[in-house]
Scaffold this motif. Structure first.
Motif, PDB file in Angstrom:
ATOM      1  N   GLY A 112     -13.887  11.319   7.987  1.00 14.80           N
ATOM      2  CA  GLY A 112     -12.748  10.402   7.981  1.00 14.80           C
ATOM      3  C   GLY A 112     -12.581   9.700   6.646  1.00 14.80           C
ATOM      4  O   GLY A 112     -13.527   9.577   5.859  1.00 14.80           O
ATOM      5  N   VAL A 113     -11.359   9.260   6.393  1.00 13.07           N
ATOM      6  CA  VAL A 113     -11.059   8.362   5.273  1.00 13.07           C
ATOM      7  C   VAL A 113     -10.701   7.024   5.895  1.00 13.07           C
ATOM      8  O   VAL A 113      -9.726   6.923   6.647  1.00 13.07           O
ATOM      9  N   TYR A 114     -11.475   6.000   5.608  1.00  9.31           N
ATOM     10  CA  TYR A 114     -11.310   4.687   6.228  1.00  9.31           C
ATOM     11  C   TYR A 114     -10.779   3.696   5.195  1.00  9.31           C
ATOM     12  O   TYR A 114     -11.490   3.290   4.279  1.00  9.31           O
ATOM     13  N   ALA A 115      -9.514   3.347   5.322  1.00 15.06           N
ATOM     14  CA  ALA A 115      -8.876   2.434   4.367  1.00 15.06           C
ATOM     15  C   ALA A 115      -9.130   0.989   4.787  1.00 15.06           C
ATOM     16  O   ALA A 115      -8.859   0.613   5.939  1.00 15.06           O
ATOM     17  N   MET A 116      -9.641   0.195   3.871  1.00 13.76           N
ATOM     18  CA  MET A 116      -9.986  -1.191   4.168  1.00 13.76           C
ATOM     19  C   MET A 116      -9.480  -2.122   3.072  1.00 13.76           C
ATOM     20  O   MET A 116      -9.711  -1.874   1.889  1.00 13.76           O
ATOM     21  N   ILE A 117      -8.807  -3.180   3.471  1.00 15.28           N
ATOM     22  CA  ILE A 117      -8.393  -4.229   2.534  1.00 15.28           C
ATOM     23  C   ILE A 117      -9.511  -5.254   2.489  1.00 15.28           C
ATOM     24  O   ILE A 117      -9.878  -5.811   3.530  1.00 15.28           O
ATOM     25  N   ALA A 118     -10.051  -5.507   1.305  1.00 15.14           N
ATOM     26  CA  ALA A 118     -11.302  -6.258   1.233  1.00 15.14           C
ATOM     27  C   ALA A 118     -11.238  -7.518   0.381  1.00 15.14           C
ATOM     28  O   ALA A 118     -12.272  -8.004  -0.076  1.00 15.14           O
ATOM     29  N   LEU A 138      -1.237  10.429   2.463  1.00 14.02           N
ATOM     30  CA  LEU A 138      -2.436  11.234   2.236  1.00 14.02           C
ATOM     31  C   LEU A 138      -2.627  12.256   3.351  1.00 14.02           C
ATOM     32  O   LEU A 138      -3.162  13.343   3.127  1.00 14.02           O
ATOM     33  N   GLN A 139      -2.189  11.909   4.560  1.00 11.76           N
ATOM     34  CA  GLN A 139      -2.356  12.802   5.711  1.00 11.76           C
ATOM     35  C   GLN A 139      -1.467  14.035   5.627  1.00 11.76           C
ATOM     36  O   GLN A 139      -1.651  14.984   6.390  1.00 11.76           O
ATOM     37  N   LEU A 140      -0.506  14.027   4.714  1.00 17.01           N
ATOM     38  CA  LEU A 140       0.453  15.125   4.630  1.00 17.01           C
ATOM     39  C   LEU A 140      -0.024  16.259   3.720  1.00 17.01           C
ATOM     40  O   LEU A 140       0.704  17.221   3.508  1.00 17.01           O
ATOM     41  N   TYR A 141      -1.249  16.138   3.182  1.00 16.79           N
ATOM     42  CA  TYR A 141      -1.764  17.152   2.269  1.00 16.79           C
ATOM     43  C   TYR A 141      -2.651  18.193   2.964  1.00 16.79           C
ATOM     44  O   TYR A 141      -3.245  19.046   2.298  1.00 16.79           O
ATOM     45  N   GLY A 142      -2.753  18.103   4.279  1.00 21.34           N
ATOM     46  CA  GLY A 142      -3.490  19.115   5.028  1.00 21.34           C
ATOM     47  C   GLY A 142      -4.987  19.111   4.801  1.00 21.34           C
ATOM     48  O   GLY A 142      -5.653  20.145   4.960  1.00 21.34           O
ATOM     49  N   LEU A 143      -5.551  17.955   4.425  1.00 23.87           N
ATOM     50  CA  LEU A 143      -6.991  17.855   4.206  1.00 23.87           C
ATOM     51  C   LEU A 143      -7.725  17.733   5.539  1.00 23.87           C
ATOM     52  O   LEU A 143      -7.163  17.243   6.523  1.00 23.87           O
ATOM     53  N   ASP A 144      -8.980  18.163   5.555  1.00 28.08           N
ATOM     54  CA  ASP A 144      -9.765  18.103   6.792  1.00 28.08           C
ATOM     55  C   ASP A 144     -10.402  16.727   6.989  1.00 28.08           C
ATOM     56  O   ASP A 144     -11.582  16.605   7.318  1.00 28.08           O
ATOM     57  N   TYR A 145      -9.628  15.714   6.736  1.00 23.15           N
ATOM     58  CA  TYR A 145     -10.036  14.337   6.982  1.00 23.15           C
ATOM     59  C   TYR A 145      -9.025  13.695   7.925  1.00 23.15           C
ATOM     60  O   TYR A 145      -7.827  13.966   7.820  1.00 23.15           O
ATOM     61  N   LYS A 146      -9.499  12.840   8.800  1.00 18.64           N
ATOM     62  CA  LYS A 146      -8.567  12.015   9.565  1.00 18.64           C
ATOM     63  C   LYS A 146      -8.523  10.648   8.908  1.00 18.64           C
ATOM     64  O   LYS A 146      -9.551  10.118   8.478  1.00 18.64           O
ATOM     65  N   GLY A 147      -7.329  10.077   8.818  1.00 22.13           N
ATOM     66  CA  GLY A 147      -7.175   8.776   8.179  1.00 22.13           C
ATOM     67  C   GLY A 147      -7.229   7.636   9.176  1.00 22.13           C
ATOM     68  O   GLY A 147      -6.626   7.704  10.252  1.00 22.13           O
ATOM     69  N   TYR A 148      -7.974   6.608   8.825  1.00 21.71           N
ATOM     70  CA  TYR A 148      -8.084   5.402   9.653  1.00 21.71           C
ATOM     71  C   TYR A 148      -7.753   4.182   8.794  1.00 21.71           C
ATOM     72  O   TYR A 148      -8.178   4.091   7.641  1.00 21.71           O
ATOM     73  N   LEU A 153      -5.076   3.341  13.580  1.00 19.10           N
ATOM     74  CA  LEU A 153      -5.504   1.982  13.247  1.00 19.10           C
ATOM     75  C   LEU A 153      -6.656   1.577  14.148  1.00 19.10           C
ATOM     76  O   LEU A 153      -6.617   1.795  15.356  1.00 19.10           O
ATOM     77  N   ILE A 154      -7.674   0.992  13.550  1.00 18.06           N
ATOM     78  CA  ILE A 154      -8.795   0.463  14.315  1.00 18.06           C
ATOM     79  C   ILE A 154      -9.071  -0.957  13.837  1.00 18.06           C
ATOM     80  O   ILE A 154      -8.884  -1.277  12.662  1.00 18.06           O
ATOM     81  N   THR A 155      -9.482  -1.812  14.749  1.00 15.14           N
ATOM     82  CA  THR A 155      -9.754  -3.193  14.379  1.00 15.14           C
ATOM     83  C   THR A 155     -11.092  -3.281  13.643  1.00 15.14           C
ATOM     84  O   THR A 155     -11.910  -2.358  13.683  1.00 15.14           O
ATOM     85  N   THR A 156     -11.302  -4.400  12.975  1.00 15.52           N
ATOM     86  CA  THR A 156     -12.565  -4.602  12.266  1.00 15.52           C
ATOM     87  C   THR A 156     -13.751  -4.540  13.224  1.00 15.52           C
ATOM     88  O   THR A 156     -14.840  -4.084  12.859  1.00 15.52           O
ATOM     89  N   ILE A 157     -13.525  -4.978  14.462  1.00 14.82           N
ATOM     90  CA  ILE A 157     -14.598  -4.947  15.467  1.00 14.82           C
ATOM     91  C   ILE A 157     -14.921  -3.508  15.857  1.00 14.82           C
ATOM     92  O   ILE A 157     -16.084  -3.153  16.114  1.00 14.82           O
ATOM     93  N   GLN A 158     -13.905  -2.643  15.898  1.00  9.00           N
ATOM     94  CA  GLN A 158     -14.095  -1.249  16.295  1.00  9.00           C
ATOM     95  C   GLN A 158     -14.627  -0.367  15.173  1.00  9.00           C
ATOM     96  O   GLN A 158     -15.146   0.724  15.435  1.00  9.00           O
ATOM     97  N   ALA A 159     -14.496  -0.822  13.940  1.00 13.67           N
ATOM     98  CA  ALA A 159     -14.736   0.042  12.783  1.00 13.67           C
ATOM     99  C   ALA A 159     -16.121   0.676  12.780  1.00 13.67           C
ATOM    100  O   ALA A 159     -16.254   1.910  12.687  1.00 13.67           O
TER     101      ALA A 159
END
Length: 303
Positions: A185-191, A129-139, A165-171
């Motif tokens: 930002g785009v924050y990807a989370m496995i839930a 997703l980061q390769l599409y030049g969008l003005d979002y940072k991926g986390y 990558l950020i930990t759940t504590i840092q999120a």
């Protein structure tokens, strides 16, 4: 000791990562043979989980799903290693998006995004997703690896594609700081993990059984007013994936409690029942199904 283990293993990981894809998947076949036929890694757990969720299936059907799952699991593990050296062009061609315009549309609303997913198909190459030049940072929100050297390695891999990558504590703090500074930002989370029984405050039905669930993603989305999208990933063929962004809500604060969690579980269940071999069956997801529900726990019904 951690450093010694890392430097003994890393050269082999690097060699695997730079192998051409035809050889790369031959290596995966070999690992599958060892893991499934020789070691039998968590074989009992996988069989029990499949029988629980699919009581209507015969033993031969369960065995077939099981074999396909182990093949996929080995592929996915090696694809994580492939990320060490995969080129941008290869990554973008192997993990595609059907509706990138959904992200572009949300960008115009000046809102950040929670990208919610389960342990299904592949989430390792969502970096594309980061390769599409969008003005979002991926986390990517993850559980920290105990070996600090391997932990740094996976962070460096994500960093190659301008992700973090950020930990759940840092999120929560990271998201709040980004919002204060006007950073999207785009924050990807496995839930779909299983909470420890001491933290099992919320229960609902998942694939036919009453189990504890995390609702932290829903709470975070409401607190920070982020758009929630489900990452619907389909494995097209070996080494190729297609992702679709499925909106759950654009206005999380207006949604009733548990709607976001319910919608996520519904989407995930559909995928699992349709192609069960791509779910991570090695986890003991239903280990608390017969555990007495704590008195102060909240039980919410699925729609």
């Amino acid at each position: 000791m951690q450093g010694l283990v890392f430097w003994l293993v890393y050269p082999f990981l690097w060699l695997i990562s730079i192998a051409p894809f035809w050889l790369f998947y031959k290596i995966s076949d070999l690992i599958y043979f060892l893991v499934y036929h020789i070691i039998g890694y968590r074989s009992k757990t996988v069989s029990e989980n499949l029988r629980l969720v699919f009581p209507e299936k015969s033993e031969s059907e369960i065995k077939e799903i099981k074999k396909k799952f182990y093949r996929h699991m080995c592929d996915m593990f090696l694809e994580m290693i492939k990320s060490i050296s995969i080129s941008n062009k290869q990554l973008k061609s192997r993990f595609t998006f059907t509706n990138i315009e959904e992200i572009e549309k949300i960008l115009k609303t000046n809102k950040s995004i929670v990208l919610i997913c389960g342990h299904y198909a592949s989430y390792e190459w969502v970096n594309a997703l980061q390769l599409y030049g969008l003005d979002y940072k991926g986390y990517g929100v993850y559980k920290k690896i105990k070996n600090k050297y391997f932990d740094k390695m996976v962070k460096d891999i994500r960093g190659r594609f301008d992700g973090e990558l950020i930990t759940t504590i840092q999120a929560t703090r990271t998201i709040e700081q980004n919002q204060e500074k006007g950073r999207l930002g785009v924050y990807a989370m496995i839930a779909d993990q299983s909470p420890k029984i001491s933290r099992a405050k919320y229960w609902t039905e998942f694939l036919g059984y009453q189990v504890p669930v995390f609702i932290g993603t829903e709470k975070l989305a409401k607190t920070t007013d982020m758009v929630v999208l489900y990452l619907h990933v389909v494995k097209l063929k070996r080494g190729f994936y297609e992702a679709t962004f499925k909106p759950i809500t654009y206005e999380p604060r207006e949604e009733p409690d548990y709607m976001i969690t319910n919608a996520f579980l519904t989407e995930l269940e559909k995928q699992i029942r349709n192609e069960p071999e791509y779910y991570l069956w090695t986890h003991k997801r239903w280990k608390h199904r017969n555990t007495p529900i704590p008195n102060k726990a909240i039980i919410f019904k699925r729609d």
